[in-house]
Design a protein around this motif. Structure first.
Motif, short mmCIF file in Angstrom:
data_model
loop_
_atom_site.label_atom_id
_atom_site.label_comp_id
_atom_site.label_asym_id
_atom_site.label_seq_id
_atom_site.Cartn_x
_atom_site.Cartn_y
_atom_site.Cartn_z
N ARG A 195 123.16 -10.82 -14.77
CA ARG A 195 124.06 -9.89 -15.59
C ARG A 195 123.86 -10.40 -17.25
O ARG A 195 124.17 -9.29 -17.83
N LEU A 196 123.51 -11.30 -17.51
CA LEU A 196 123.50 -11.76 -18.87
C LEU A 196 122.11 -11.29 -19.46
O LEU A 196 121.82 -10.90 -20.68
N ARG A 197 121.14 -11.21 -18.71
CA ARG A 197 119.52 -11.18 -19.01
C ARG A 197 119.47 -9.89 -20.13
O ARG A 197 118.89 -10.03 -21.09
N PRO A 198 120.14 -8.68 -19.75
CA PRO A 198 119.95 -7.77 -20.59
C PRO A 198 120.32 -7.78 -22.02
O PRO A 198 119.79 -7.23 -22.95
N PHE A 199 121.30 -8.61 -22.36
CA PHE A 199 122.01 -8.98 -23.53
C PHE A 199 120.98 -10.05 -24.36
O PHE A 199 121.40 -10.05 -25.59
N LEU A 200 120.10 -10.63 -23.60
CA LEU A 200 119.13 -11.59 -24.38
C LEU A 200 117.75 -11.19 -24.17
O LEU A 200 116.91 -11.82 -24.72
N THR A 201 117.37 -10.07 -24.00
CA THR A 201 116.13 -9.44 -23.76
C THR A 201 115.72 -8.39 -24.94
O THR A 201 116.65 -7.56 -24.88
N ASP A 202 114.85 -8.42 -25.46
CA ASP A 202 114.55 -7.59 -26.69
C ASP A 202 114.40 -6.15 -26.35
O ASP A 202 113.35 -6.21 -25.04
N ALA A 203 114.59 -5.31 -27.04
CA ALA A 203 114.41 -4.00 -26.64
C ALA A 203 112.84 -3.57 -26.98
O ALA A 203 112.25 -4.31 -27.82
N ARG A 204 112.33 -2.55 -26.44
CA ARG A 204 110.80 -2.15 -26.58
C ARG A 204 111.15 -0.75 -27.53
O ARG A 204 111.08 0.26 -26.84
N PRO A 205 111.10 -0.75 -28.93
CA PRO A 205 111.04 0.28 -29.73
C PRO A 205 109.74 1.32 -29.53
O PRO A 205 108.70 0.65 -29.32
N PHE A 206 109.96 2.50 -29.82
CA PHE A 206 108.70 3.58 -29.75
C PHE A 206 107.87 3.25 -28.63
O PHE A 206 106.70 3.46 -28.68
N THR A 207 108.62 3.30 -27.41
CA THR A 207 107.82 3.17 -26.23
C THR A 207 108.07 4.46 -25.46
O THR A 207 109.40 5.07 -25.44
N LYS A 208 107.21 5.09 -24.73
CA LYS A 208 107.42 6.13 -23.99
C LYS A 208 107.27 5.82 -22.58
O LYS A 208 106.76 5.03 -22.18
N THR A 209 107.96 6.63 -21.55
CA THR A 209 108.06 6.56 -20.23
C THR A 209 107.86 7.98 -19.61
O THR A 209 108.11 8.94 -20.18
N ARG A 210 107.02 7.86 -18.71
CA ARG A 210 106.69 9.18 -17.90
C ARG A 210 107.34 9.10 -16.62
O ARG A 210 107.17 8.11 -15.67
#
Length: 400
Positions: free
Chosen positions: A122-137
């Motif tokens: 449960r903690l991991r998302p708080f410690l994992t860096d975001a991926r800015p400027f990223t696209k998803t299809r």
């Protein structure tokens, strides 16, 4: 300023001090400077949304696709929906085990493999860096849709046209996922026509035990304990779902930060009708951010999100459900006045099963009378037993 507002401000000041203490226990400087408040601007995030290039999500990324609700802006117009995706690196850049140790210490728990595994997940998302400027299809109802690029927070929000539902109440979609990508790679779009009824429900301490008035309680209920429904609420919502038409949209509005989306989605899937979960994007990337998200500015945040739902479904008749621990009465009273005729029923759970600072004043009749001043008495109800509510809802529907 009302006596409740003054007391709420005092409580928030106390909670701020507790949050600071929790932050010091987690020693953010020793873990990563990114645990500090992020100084990003909405303008920069908007610019990132206009960037047509960006990078495509890869097999090294975690992607979460959020369930959403399709609507028609005009009766003869196309179906549209707001698509939200969050994109992270797969592995934390911070010393996860140290933070787990400190959470165990804060919660005064013994260190066992089982406890550590739950906290770690449960903690991991708080410690994992975001991926800015990223696209998803994604593939949605036979169409290929591009989401993003994401902003600096790793979140993309796009209003896109979607295919006709062909008589179905929902359509599933999947990420076009390169090998190695993980996360919440499937989502549902719930189709809601312009008219009829709709349910908008708070989550924390309305349908899920969160203990939002207790900092240590928040940490325990979020990172350690199994998510627990408020007694009687799953049964009530199941009865309401059976009573209302099958195409009735459900919205779950939480002040929890978006890092808890998979946790809340799993809880909703297990206990409550399917629907769109709306979570908060606070300007903190830390455990302190979790506490602040649930404690500060919740009235403004909820009014803003309800205003957005109103822009999608202005002719729907809304039943809104909340509790007394945060500012749900004030937020629901405001949206009733600001959107005349939209909200047909307000239900507030009086939280009496927790020991919290100021809970007696939060449950005072004068507080509710002030929050709902000028609103017809048959429109708002404060309840302790969920079983009281089904009859009230049926009466509201009969009145129209």
């Amino acid at each position: 300023m009302s006596s409740f507002k003054r007391r709420e401000k005092e409580n928030l000041n106390q909670l701020s001090l507790l949050s600071e203490a929790a932050s010091l226990l987690l020693d953010p400087k020793a873990i990563s400077p990114q645990l500090k408040q992020l100084n990003r601007s909405k303008a920069v995030d908007r610019l990132s949304q206009l960037n047509p290039w960006g990078r495509s999500a890869s097999g090294r990324d975690t992607v979460w696709l959020f369930d959403n609700t399709a609507f028609k802006a005009t009766p003869d117009g196309p179906w549209q929906a707001e698509f939200v995706a969050a994109i992270f690196k797969q592995y934390p850049d911070r010393r996860e085990s140290e933070v787990v140790d400190k959470i165990l210490d804060i919660a005064n728990l013994s260190d066992t493999p089982a406890e550590r595994a739950v906290i770690d997940k449960r903690l991991r998302p708080f410690l994992t860096d975001a991926r800015p400027f990223t696209k998803t299809r994604i593939r949605h109802g036979g169409k290929s849709l591009q989401l993003g690029p994401a902003g600096l927070n790793g979140i993309s929000e796009d209003i896109l046209e979607v295919a006709d539902n062909r008589g179905h109440t929902s359509v599933r979609a999947q990420a076009v996922a390169p090998r190695g990508m993980n996360g919440v790679l499937e989502m549902q779009t719930f189709y809601a026509g312009p008219e009829g009824w709709a349910i908008l429900s708070d989550i924390d301490d309305t349908i899920k035990v969160t203990l939002t008035s207790d900092t240590i309680g928040i940490i325990r209920e979020t990172f350690i304990h199994p998510p627990t429904p408020v007694a009687g609420m799953p049964e009530l919502y199941a009865d309401v779902q059976d009573f209302l038409p099958v195409d009735t949209p459900w919205f779950y509005l939480s002040a929890s930060p978006y890092q808890l989306y998979p946790f809340l989605k799993g809880f909703r899937d297990r206990y409550f009708p399917p629907g769109t979960i709306i979570v908060r994007d606070p300007p903190w990337d830390s455990i302190t951010g979790l506490i602040a998200s649930l404690a500060f500015g919740t009235e403004e945040y909820k009014v803003d999100r309800m205003d957005k739902v109103n822009s999608w479904l202005p002719k729907r008749k809304m039943i809104v459900i909340g509790d007394s621990t945060q500012s749900d009465p004030e937020a629901y009273g405001r949206i009733y006045r600001e959107k005349p005729g939209w909200v047909k029923l307000i239900l507030i759970r009086k939280v009496t099963d927790i020991a919290a600072v100021g809970i007696e004043e939060k449950n005072d009749d004068k507080r509710f009378e002030e929050a709902f001043k000028g609103i017809p008495r048959h429109v708002w109800h404060v309840f302790e037993e969920p079983r009281e509510c089904l009859r009230i809802i049926k009466d509201a529907v009969r009145r129209g």
